[in-house]
Design a protein around this motif. Structure first.
Motif, PDB file in Angstrom:
ATOM      1  N   VAL A  49     -18.754 -47.564  16.021  1.00 22.71           N
ATOM      2  CA  VAL A  49     -20.080 -47.065  16.408  1.00 22.71           C
ATOM      3  C   VAL A  49     -20.203 -47.045  17.931  1.00 22.71           C
ATOM      4  CG1 VAL A  49     -22.559 -47.573  16.360  1.00 22.71           C
ATOM      5  CG2 VAL A  49     -21.211 -47.752  14.266  1.00 22.71           C
ATOM      6  N   LYS A  50     -19.810 -48.150  18.560  1.00 26.00           N
ATOM      7  CA  LYS A  50     -19.885 -48.244  20.023  1.00 26.00           C
ATOM      8  C   LYS A  50     -19.006 -47.176  20.659  1.00 26.00           C
ATOM      9  CE  LYS A  50     -19.209 -51.562  23.797  1.00 26.00           C
ATOM     10  NZ  LYS A  50     -17.913 -51.243  24.389  1.00 26.00           N
ATOM     11  N   SER A  51     -17.821 -46.989  20.126  1.00 25.89           N
ATOM     12  CA  SER A  51     -16.901 -45.979  20.644  1.00 25.89           C
ATOM     13  C   SER A  51     -17.498 -44.574  20.547  1.00 25.89           C
ATOM     14  CB  SER A  51     -15.580 -46.052  19.882  1.00 25.89           C
ATOM     15  OG  SER A  51     -14.684 -45.083  20.352  1.00 25.89           O
ATOM     16  N   GLY A  52     -18.203 -44.292  19.464  1.00 25.32           N
ATOM     17  CA  GLY A  52     -18.848 -42.987  19.318  1.00 25.32           C
ATOM     18  C   GLY A  52     -19.870 -42.736  20.416  1.00 25.32           C
ATOM     19  N   HIS A  53     -20.666 -43.761  20.725  1.00 30.38           N
ATOM     20  CA  HIS A  53     -21.644 -43.634  21.817  1.00 30.38           C
ATOM     21  C   HIS A  53     -20.923 -43.431  23.151  1.00 30.38           C
ATOM     22  CE1 HIS A  53     -24.746 -44.617  19.032  1.00 30.38           C
ATOM     23  NE2 HIS A  53     -24.506 -45.915  18.992  1.00 30.38           N
ATOM     24  N   GLU A  54     -19.842 -44.181  23.353  1.00 25.92           N
ATOM     25  CA  GLU A  54     -19.091 -44.078  24.608  1.00 25.92           C
ATOM     26  C   GLU A  54     -18.477 -42.689  24.778  1.00 25.92           C
ATOM     27  OE1 GLU A  54     -17.868 -48.803  24.805  1.00 25.92           O
ATOM     28  OE2 GLU A  54     -16.523 -47.375  23.835  1.00 25.92           O
ATOM     29  N   HIS A  55     -17.899 -42.151  23.712  1.00 24.39           N
ATOM     30  CA  HIS A  55     -17.285 -40.822  23.804  1.00 24.39           C
ATOM     31  C   HIS A  55     -18.331 -39.761  24.126  1.00 24.39           C
ATOM     32  CE1 HIS A  55     -13.204 -41.880  22.790  1.00 24.39           C
ATOM     33  NE2 HIS A  55     -13.639 -42.597  21.776  1.00 24.39           N
ATOM     34  N   TYR A  56     -19.485 -39.864  23.491  1.00 19.91           N
ATOM     35  CA  TYR A  56     -20.570 -38.914  23.768  1.00 19.91           C
ATOM     36  C   TYR A  56     -20.981 -39.001  25.238  1.00 19.91           C
ATOM     37  CZ  TYR A  56     -25.259 -36.906  23.855  1.00 19.91           C
ATOM     38  OH  TYR A  56     -26.369 -36.165  24.185  1.00 19.91           O
ATOM     39  N   LEU A  57     -21.254 -40.217  25.692  1.00 23.46           N
ATOM     40  CA  LEU A  57     -21.781 -40.391  27.045  1.00 23.46           C
ATOM     41  C   LEU A  57     -20.751 -40.099  28.129  1.00 23.46           C
ATOM     42  CD1 LEU A  57     -23.976 -43.494  26.281  1.00 23.46           C
ATOM     43  CD2 LEU A  57     -24.770 -41.188  26.847  1.00 23.46           C
ATOM     44  N   THR A  58     -19.479 -40.416  27.890  1.00 24.83           N
ATOM     45  CA  THR A  58     -18.474 -40.113  28.915  1.00 24.83           C
ATOM     46  C   THR A  58     -18.219 -38.616  29.028  1.00 24.83           C
ATOM     47  OG1 THR A  58     -16.658 -40.521  27.356  1.00 24.83           O
ATOM     48  CG2 THR A  58     -17.286 -42.345  28.818  1.00 24.83           C
ATOM     49  N   ALA A  59     -18.594 -37.865  28.010  1.00 29.40           N
ATOM     50  CA  ALA A  59     -18.460 -36.406  28.084  1.00 29.40           C
ATOM     51  C   ALA A  59     -19.691 -35.759  28.708  1.00 29.40           C
ATOM     52  CB  ALA A  59     -18.225 -35.827  26.691  1.00 29.40           C
ATOM     53  N   VAL A  60     -20.861 -36.370  28.545  1.00 25.21           N
ATOM     54  CA  VAL A  60     -22.106 -35.736  28.975  1.00 25.21           C
ATOM     55  C   VAL A  60     -22.614 -36.253  30.328  1.00 25.21           C
ATOM     56  CG1 VAL A  60     -24.526 -35.359  28.356  1.00 25.21           C
ATOM     57  CG2 VAL A  60     -22.768 -35.220  26.605  1.00 25.21           C
ATOM     58  N   LEU A  61     -22.579 -37.561  30.548  1.00 26.48           N
ATOM     59  CA  LEU A  61     -23.171 -38.124  31.765  1.00 26.48           C
ATOM     60  C   LEU A  61     -22.578 -37.586  33.068  1.00 26.48           C
ATOM     61  CD1 LEU A  61     -23.817 -41.865  30.829  1.00 26.48           C
ATOM     62  CD2 LEU A  61     -25.479 -40.021  31.061  1.00 26.48           C
ATOM     63  N   PRO A  62     -21.264 -37.399  33.175  1.00 26.43           N
ATOM     64  CA  PRO A  62     -20.739 -36.899  34.455  1.00 26.43           C
ATOM     65  C   PRO A  62     -21.275 -35.518  34.843  1.00 26.43           C
ATOM     66  CG  PRO A  62     -18.970 -37.824  33.150  1.00 26.43           C
ATOM     67  CD  PRO A  62     -20.185 -37.751  32.261  1.00 26.43           C
ATOM     68  N   LEU A  63     -21.789 -34.764  33.883  1.00 28.09           N
ATOM     69  CA  LEU A  63     -22.318 -33.439  34.190  1.00 28.09           C
ATOM     70  C   LEU A  63     -23.547 -33.515  35.090  1.00 28.09           C
ATOM     71  CD1 LEU A  63     -21.945 -31.887  30.633  1.00 28.09           C
ATOM     72  CD2 LEU A  63     -20.492 -31.451  32.627  1.00 28.09           C
ATOM     73  N   ALA A  64     -24.201 -34.665  35.142  1.00 29.03           N
ATOM     74  CA  ALA A  64     -25.392 -34.825  35.971  1.00 29.03           C
ATOM     75  C   ALA A  64     -25.238 -35.961  36.977  1.00 29.03           C
ATOM     76  CB  ALA A  64     -26.609 -35.085  35.087  1.00 29.03           C
ATOM     77  N   GLY A  65     -24.036 -36.457  37.151  1.00 29.49           N
ATOM     78  CA  GLY A  65     -23.828 -37.623  38.002  1.00 29.49           C
ATOM     79  C   GLY A  65     -23.983 -37.344  39.480  1.00 29.49           C
ATOM     80  N   ASN A  66     -24.568 -38.298  40.183  1.00 28.03           N
ATOM     81  CA  ASN A  66     -24.709 -38.227  41.631  1.00 28.03           C
ATOM     82  C   ASN A  66     -23.784 -39.202  42.348  1.00 28.03           C
ATOM     83  OD1 ASN A  66     -26.753 -36.253  41.722  1.00 28.03           O
ATOM     84  ND2 ASN A  66     -28.274 -37.786  41.165  1.00 28.03           N
ATOM     85  N   HIS A  67     -23.128 -40.070  41.605  1.00 22.72           N
ATOM     86  CA  HIS A  67     -22.235 -41.063  42.192  1.00 22.72           C
ATOM     87  C   HIS A  67     -21.015 -40.365  42.780  1.00 22.72           C
ATOM     88  CE1 HIS A  67     -19.310 -44.383  42.272  1.00 22.72           C
ATOM     89  NE2 HIS A  67     -20.380 -45.139  42.444  1.00 22.72           N
ATOM     90  N   ARG A  68     -20.434 -40.951  43.801  1.00 26.63           N
ATOM     91  CA  ARG A  68     -19.290 -40.314  44.466  1.00 26.63           C
ATOM     92  C   ARG A  68     -18.114 -40.079  43.524  1.00 26.63           C
ATOM     93  NH1 ARG A  68     -18.983 -45.701  46.621  1.00 26.63           N
ATOM     94  NH2 ARG A  68     -17.102 -46.701  45.860  1.00 26.63           N
ATOM     95  N   ASP A  69     -17.993 -40.899  42.494  1.00 29.61           N
ATOM     96  CA  ASP A  69     -16.891 -40.723  41.551  1.00 29.61           C
ATOM     97  C   ASP A  69     -17.197 -39.680  40.475  1.00 29.61           C
ATOM     98  OD1 ASP A  69     -15.272 -42.609  42.792  1.00 29.61           O
ATOM     99  OD2 ASP A  69     -16.083 -44.256  41.597  1.00 29.61           O
ATOM    100  N   ALA A  70     -18.468 -39.263  40.366  1.00 22.81           N
ATOM    101  CA  ALA A  70     -18.850 -38.346  39.285  1.00 22.81           C
ATOM    102  C   ALA A  70     -18.102 -37.021  39.375  1.00 22.81           C
ATOM    103  CB  ALA A  70     -20.355 -38.108  39.284  1.00 22.81           C
ATOM    104  N   LEU A  71     -17.948 -36.478  40.572  1.00 18.51           N
ATOM    105  CA  LEU A  71     -17.255 -35.200  40.714  1.00 18.51           C
ATOM    106  C   LEU A  71     -15.802 -35.324  40.270  1.00 18.51           C
ATOM    107  CD1 LEU A  71     -17.407 -32.258  41.511  1.00 18.51           C
ATOM    108  CD2 LEU A  71     -16.895 -32.928  43.863  1.00 18.51           C
ATOM    109  N   GLY A  72     -15.154 -36.427  40.629  1.00 17.43           N
ATOM    110  CA  GLY A  72     -13.772 -36.644  40.197  1.00 17.43           C
ATOM    111  C   GLY A  72     -13.667 -36.767  38.694  1.00 17.43           C
ATOM    112  N   VAL A  73     -14.599 -37.504  38.099  1.00 13.55           N
ATOM    113  CA  VAL A  73     -14.619 -37.657  36.644  1.00 13.55           C
ATOM    114  C   VAL A  73     -14.879 -36.304  36.002  1.00 13.55           C
ATOM    115  CG1 VAL A  73     -15.890 -38.682  34.716  1.00 13.55           C
ATOM    116  CG2 VAL A  73     -15.281 -40.085  36.688  1.00 13.55           C
ATOM    117  N   LEU A  74     -15.835 -35.564  36.560  1.00 13.48           N
ATOM    118  CA  LEU A  74     -16.185 -34.256  36.017  1.00 13.48           C
ATOM    119  C   LEU A  74     -14.990 -33.312  36.063  1.00 13.48           C
ATOM    120  CD1 LEU A  74     -18.392 -32.403  34.916  1.00 13.48           C
ATOM    121  CD2 LEU A  74     -19.019 -31.868  37.263  1.00 13.48           C
TER     122      LEU A  74
END
Length: 174
Positions: A49-74
């Motif tokens: 269950v936790k992994s499912g939430h993590e997979h969803y969020l690691t795919a979606v959150l970087p699309l709106a990230g402002n952190h310096r690493d967000a662009l690299g992750v994206l």
């Protein structure tokens, strides 16, 4: 059961563990920052269950990230994650919209994507329990004790502002 799990319980639900779970998913961090993340015993069901939430969020959150690493992750991680999750990719594609937002006093077009905030809420509950165990050895039973994580919507923000603007009730005099 593995020898390393003998005498331990899943920190999330109290059943026998099947694995050691990274409290904060490694995928949330660039590869260079993944060393020494805390791990806790977890059963297969909770880990899934936790992994499912993590997979969803690691795919979606970087699309709106402002952190310096967000662009690299994206640029390096989101595309492969969405390639593995055709259902999420299709949902994001079908539900994206263009909206006008107010920026510096002007209306500018902006793309919006659907976002399931309950997944953040649920993941934060798991992370809270994992960190409590990792740092203090404490098991927090969600059935007996509340674990809350949440975000305020506009109505919640307004209510919060009103509550803070209202003086606290006077203490009773004895």
């Amino acid at each position: 059961m593995s020898k390393r799990h003998v005498g331990k319980i899943c920190v999330y639900c109290g059943t026998p563990p099947a694995t050691m779970d990274h409290v904060l998913a490694r995928e949330f961090l660039p590869i260079s920052r993944r060393d020494n993340l805390p791990k806790v015993p977890a059963c297969g069901a909770c880990n899934g269950v936790k992994s499912g939430h993590e997979h969803y969020l690691t795919a979606v959150l970087p699309l709106a990230g402002n952190h310096r690493d967000a662009l690299g992750v994206l640029s390096t991680m989101v595309e492969p994650r969405l390639a593995k999750n055709a259902k999420l990719k299709a949902q994001l594609a079908s539900e994206q919209r263009q909206e006008l937002i107010l920026k510096n006093g002007m209306l500018v077009p902006s793309m919006t994507l659907p976002f399931d905030a309950t997944r953040v809420d649920e993941l934060f509950k798991f992370i809270t329990q994992g960190l409590l165990f990792h740092h203090f050895g404490a098991i927090l039973d969600r059935k007996k004790h509340g674990v809350w994580a949440g975000f305020l919507n506009r109505q919640g923000e307004e209510m919060h502002r009103q509550l803070l603007a209202t003086p606290a009730p006077a203490s009773p005099t004895i």
